[in-house]
Design an enzyme around this catalytic site. Structure first.
Site, PDB file in Angstrom:
ATOM      1  N   ARG A  35      52.165  47.759  40.336  1.00  0.00           N
ATOM      2  CA  ARG A  35      50.939  47.278  39.695  1.00  0.00           C
ATOM      3  C   ARG A  35      50.494  48.244  38.599  1.00  0.00           C
ATOM      4  O   ARG A  35      49.995  47.831  37.547  1.00  0.00           O
ATOM      5  CB  ARG A  35      49.842  47.081  40.736  1.00  0.00           C
ATOM      6  CG  ARG A  35      48.609  46.372  40.178  1.00  0.00           C
ATOM      7  CD  ARG A  35      47.624  46.019  41.275  1.00  0.00           C
ATOM      8  NE  ARG A  35      47.061  47.209  41.915  1.00  0.00           N
ATOM      9  CZ  ARG A  35      46.169  47.160  42.894  1.00  0.00           C
ATOM     10  NH1 ARG A  35      45.751  45.998  43.373  1.00  0.00           N
ATOM     11  NH2 ARG A  35      45.705  48.279  43.422  1.00  0.00           N
ATOM     12  N   LYS A  87      44.222  46.847  36.584  1.00  0.00           N
ATOM     13  CA  LYS A  87      43.279  47.747  37.271  1.00  0.00           C
ATOM     14  C   LYS A  87      42.813  48.791  36.260  1.00  0.00           C
ATOM     15  O   LYS A  87      43.332  49.890  36.177  1.00  0.00           O
ATOM     16  CB  LYS A  87      43.924  48.394  38.495  1.00  0.00           C
ATOM     17  CG  LYS A  87      42.908  49.013  39.464  1.00  0.00           C
ATOM     18  CD  LYS A  87      43.559  49.391  40.772  1.00  0.00           C
ATOM     19  CE  LYS A  87      42.574  50.042  41.716  1.00  0.00           C
ATOM     20  NZ  LYS A  87      41.526  49.122  42.210  1.00  0.00           N
ATOM     21  N   GLU A 132      36.592  37.012  42.382  1.00  0.00           N
ATOM     22  CA  GLU A 132      36.507  38.234  43.182  1.00  0.00           C
ATOM     23  C   GLU A 132      35.152  38.879  42.955  1.00  0.00           C
ATOM     24  O   GLU A 132      34.365  38.423  42.119  1.00  0.00           O
ATOM     25  CB  GLU A 132      37.625  39.198  42.778  1.00  0.00           C
ATOM     26  CG  GLU A 132      37.531  39.633  41.313  1.00  0.00           C
ATOM     27  CD  GLU A 132      38.700  40.484  40.845  1.00  0.00           C
ATOM     28  OE1 GLU A 132      39.321  41.161  41.679  1.00  0.00           O
ATOM     29  OE2 GLU A 132      38.977  40.469  39.640  1.00  0.00           O
TER      30      GLU A 132
END
Length: 332
Positions: free
Chosen positions: A73, A175, A209
């Site tokens: 990721r 992220k 989210e």
């Protein structure tokens, strides 16, 4: 007890990208870096990071949880932010080296060592608003943390927001610090106005989210969550929980969920809502706030399935249950 994530080990692993190549990694003092005030990251937010943990088992050994997934990721975030491509093998070794250096400081359960790989654009060029940074810095910080629920766990209050969204939809799977900054002010306002713990962003009436966690709903033997796309973070804890749910014989449904369906299901007895993330693993949601009104989820308290799934994951992390999915990497 110090606030979660506020204590750091005195050294970190560091590597830099210059002249189209990565330097050898080094273990350096954590306060040793310096940046030019024109560094790309300070002006154009070329930054991404990861969050993973090392756990001490009863025999004293130290293991990192799902390092491979976090590295993948991290590489994806770097690529989508147009940062220099990371060397995955080098990053894995940096994580292993710095955790091994401070293996004696990894707390016993329910504590752990939080690991924060970070990648930032360092080129001093403020004319590059629409261009990538040619140089960067990658480092791995460590933070020993205690029990996230040391003050006592409680079911959260979640504001359903259909007007805003956490971040730009094509950025959600990255992220990056900018995504958290984007959600910060709305979250603070939700706390002040509604005593909400978090916002569940539901652009166009469909759940995504919260500002810092993935959302899951349990109805009977079914666990429901939004299917992966670019609009929200592909959580490693989310993935782990869904795998464990399948192991328990549950049906996993990854699909679009409207706020209307969410509120209808929440009113049913035995339904649970929960948030997943590295820090807390799984946290129950007891109340939805929608159009100024409170809607209780199930019985409004911490749910038994959230507790069961969190304990199942914790037992693997601390070596109390077999690691049948090969999620742990032994460091020391």
């Amino acid at each position: 007890m110090a606030a979660f994530g506020s204590v750091f080990m005195p050294k970190m692993a560091l590597a830099t990208f210059e002249d189209n190549k990565w330097s050898d990694s080094q273990i350096v003092p954590s306060d040793s870096i310096s940046l030019h005030p024109g560094a790309h990251v300070l002006h154009y937010s070329s930054t991404c990071f990861e969050g993973l943990k090392a756990f001490r088992h009863e025999d004293g050994s130290v293991h990192v949880f799902r390092m491979d997934q976090n590295i993948e990721r991290f590489a994806q975030s770097s690529r989508l932010l147009a940062l220099p491509e990371i060397n995955k093998v080098q990053l894995e070794q940096m994580i292993k080296d710095i955790v091994a250096e401070f293996a004696a400081d990894v707390p016993e359960g329910p504590g752990s060592m939080y690991i924060r790989p970070t990648h930032i654009g360092t080129e001093a060029q403020i004319g590059k608003a629409a261009s990538a940074s040619n140089s960067s810095m990658q480092y791995v910080l460590l933070s020993p943390v205690g029990d996230y629920f040391a003050g006592g766990a409680h079911a959260l209050r979640l504001l359903l927001d259909e007007e805003g969204q956490r971040c730009a939809s094509h950025m959600g799977m990255i992220k990056s610090g900018g995504n958290y900054a984007s959600a910060l002010r709305p979250t603070i306002e939700a706390k002040e106005k509604y005593q909400a713990d978090q916002i569940l962003f539901c652009p166009n009436g469909y759940i995504t989210e919260t500002g810092a966690a993935n959302f899951l709903l349990v109805d009977g033997n079914e666990i429901i969550t939004k299917a992966l796309d670019s609009s929200f973070l592909h959580g490693v804890t989310r993935s782990s929980i869904l795998t464990l749910a399948k192991d328990l014989g549950m049906t996993v449904s990854e699909r679009e969920v409207s706020t209307e369906e969410l509120l209808e299901r929440a009113a049913k007895p035995g339904v649970e809502a929960m948030l997943s993330g590295t820090a807390a693993v799984l946290t129950s949601v007891g109340t939805f706030i929608y159009n100024g009104k409170d809607y209780k989820v199930g019985n409004g308290d911490i749910g038994p399935m959230a507790t069961k799934l969190r304990n199942a994951l914790n037992d693997i992390q601390w070596g109390r249950a077999p690691d049948t999915h090969n999620w742990l990497t032994k460091i020391a």
